[in-house]
Design an enzyme around this catalytic site. Structure first.
Site, PDB file in Angstrom:
ATOM      1  N   ASP A   1       7.143  29.483 -14.188  1.00 52.00           N
ATOM      2  CA  ASP A   1       8.054  30.210 -15.462  1.00 52.00           C
ATOM      3  C   ASP A   1       9.600  30.018 -15.156  1.00 52.00           C
ATOM      4  O   ASP A   1      10.039  30.577 -14.206  1.00 52.00           O
ATOM      5  CB  ASP A   1       7.568  31.826 -15.300  1.00 52.00           C
TER       6      ASP A   1
ATOM      7  N   ASP B   1       8.613  37.877 -14.921  1.00 50.03           N
ATOM      8  CA  ASP B   1       8.416  36.546 -14.728  1.00 50.03           C
ATOM      9  C   ASP B   1       7.298  36.003 -13.705  1.00 50.03           C
ATOM     10  O   ASP B   1       6.622  35.000 -14.012  1.00 50.03           O
ATOM     11  CB  ASP B   1       9.762  35.886 -14.246  1.00 50.03           C
TER      12      ASP B   1
ATOM     13  N   GLU C   1       4.894  25.927 -19.329  1.00 50.12           N
ATOM     14  CA  GLU C   1       5.056  26.432 -20.886  1.00 50.12           C
ATOM     15  C   GLU C   1       5.579  25.339 -21.635  1.00 50.12           C
ATOM     16  O   GLU C   1       6.554  24.448 -21.005  1.00 50.12           O
ATOM     17  CB  GLU C   1       5.607  27.622 -20.851  1.00 50.12           C
TER      18      GLU C   1
END
Length: 451
Positions: free
Chosen positions: A218, A394, A312
């Protein structure tokens, strides 16, 4: 496997070699501007003919506008004795660099205007300025090699130039026959000359240290990256650390006499302005170099350790549109981290999974799968109201990203991407996929979740 890889080295040229490098880059800029002026004149002539009722010809007709590199070369060879009588002082590759840049820019502009090119709209190319354009020149033919002493490189018309570091990594590939140099590009940035060799390398097949391990990454602003294993990589904030020095140099530069007058005219810049400009360029180059070095170390470690890395698909360009967040986002280098992971996981024998842009990684509970409708950016701790899980925001997102690897394995190993994959965003074994309200015509698409 054969890959196309670049090796970049800093150069330590002599005064004569530095002048020759600058001359080659200036010749490339001159050829670019000359070719662009030729195209603009042809386009203006066509517009004038339209006003007089002359039938329109095909846009890419070589007889009217030399769009291709070969047509531009032919025109240059015809006119070079007249427009550039000094052309023999530099290698022909310098002029080819500029003409190739014109051909590529016009091709991208034409394809973007027709709608056949993906991505943001590309405008018509502009002339290159000596004060703004980075000096660069590309060599594709001639004597391009690494010398046996591993501290010199040889380029056409420039001879042997000493490097500031050893070239042994590239030299070993060339000696074993597992590497081949395709091109060399010299570039001046941050007060130094660099050379980049584009090579075809036959890399040996490798396997990660933990081929069955999965890690979710992340990326964020407060921390550079938070892994699903619980490891937190702090954000060094190189630009923020150097902001005081950069601010001082910018103020000093504004007080000097630059090449432009207050009314927009041109004048000769002062020596102190040039000195401050050079110092400012070095400061920015140092920040960029430190950021690039940190990202390379992080991505290399992840690719060499874990068999599967999940990240992501962040809308970085949308984040940069937020002026209060743009500087912090740009200082992280999120897009660069994903770019490096893309090829490094392949080289290491692993795989990279890119979660869908609309996957609610931060809003989803990593324990029970419940999805919150709203989660403010100020909430740095995720507290689930269903199962009572309490975890860092996170770290919870990284765990959700790591869980996507199981979904990809169940869907024949396909990788999720920004344009949709085999697995719906939020799908998980034993969990219903996250639902989204249909978007009505005329409404704005919601931006992806900020980090």
């Amino acid at each position: 496997m054969k890959v196309t890889q670049a090796y970049r080295y800093a150069l330590d040229p002599t005064a004569e070699q530095a002048a020759a490098l600058a001359s080659h880059c200036g010749a490339a800029r001159f050829a670019f501007n000359w070719g662009l002026a030729l195209i603009k004149a042809a386009l203006d002539r066509r517009e004038a003919e339209k006003t007089h009722g002359v039938p329109e010809v095909p846009e890419e007709s070589p007889a009217e506008v030399p769009w291709s590199l070969y047509s531009l070369r032919r025109e240059w060879n015809t006119a070079k004795d007249r427009v550039a009588p000094w052309w023999a002082d530099n290698s022909k590759e310098a002029y080819n660099t500029g003409l190739d840049g014109v051909a590529r820019a016009l091709k991208n502009w034409s394809a973007s205007r027709k709608g056949t090119r993906k991505g943001a709209k590309v405008g018509f190319p502009r002339f290159k300025s000596k004060h703004r354009a980075a000096p660069s020149c590309r060599f594709t033919t001639g004597a391009i090699r690494v010398e046996a002493d591993r501290h010199h490189v040889r380029l056409p018309r420039l001879g042997a130039i000493r490097t500031a570091e050893s070239t042994r990594k590239l030299a070993r590939h060339l000696e074993r026959g597992t590497g081949r140099i395709l091109a060399a590009t010299v570039r001046f940035e941050g007060g130094r000359w660099f050379v980049s060799f584009t090579c075809e390398i036959d890399r040996a097949d490798r396997a990660p240290a933990k081929p069955d391990a999965v890690v979710g990454v992340d990326l964020g602003v407060k921390d550079l990256a938070v892994l699903s294993t619980g490891e937190v990589i702090p954000n060094p904030g190189h630009h923020r650390a150097a902001s005081r020095k950069l601010r001082k140099l910018n103020k000093e530069l504004a007080r000097r006499q630059g090449p432009r007058t207050p009314d927009g005219g041109r004048r000769e810049a002062s020596a102190r302005w040039a000195k401050t400009k050079k110092a400012l360029g070095k400061a920015h180059a140092r920040v960029a170099g430190r950021r690039r070095d940190g990202l390379h170390k992080l991505t290399s470690r992840l690719a060499a350790t874990y068999g599967t890395v999940v990240v992501e698909d962040l809308n970085v360009s949308g984040m940069l549109a937020n002026h209060s967040l743009a500087r912090a986002v740009a200082d992280v280098g999120m897009a660069e981290a994903r770019r490096q992971l893309t090829y490094k996981t392949t080289w290491s024998g692993g795989r990279l999974i890119v979660a869908d842009r609309w996957f609610p990684s931060s809003k989803t509970c990593s324990g029970c799968g419940a999805v919150k409708t709203k989660l403010a950016l100020s909430e740095r701790v995720y507290a689930c109201t269903r199962c009572g899980l309490v975890a860092g925001r996170d770290h919870n997102a990284a765990l959700n990203l790591a869980a996507l690897a199981a979904d990809v394995a169940q869907s024949c190993g396909e990788t999720l991407n920004a344009r949709g994959g085999a697995v719906r965003p939020g799908a998980r074994a034993g969990r219903a996929p996250a639902k989204r309200e249909p978007r009505k015509r005329g409404t704005l698409r919601r931006e992806p979740e900020a980090v």
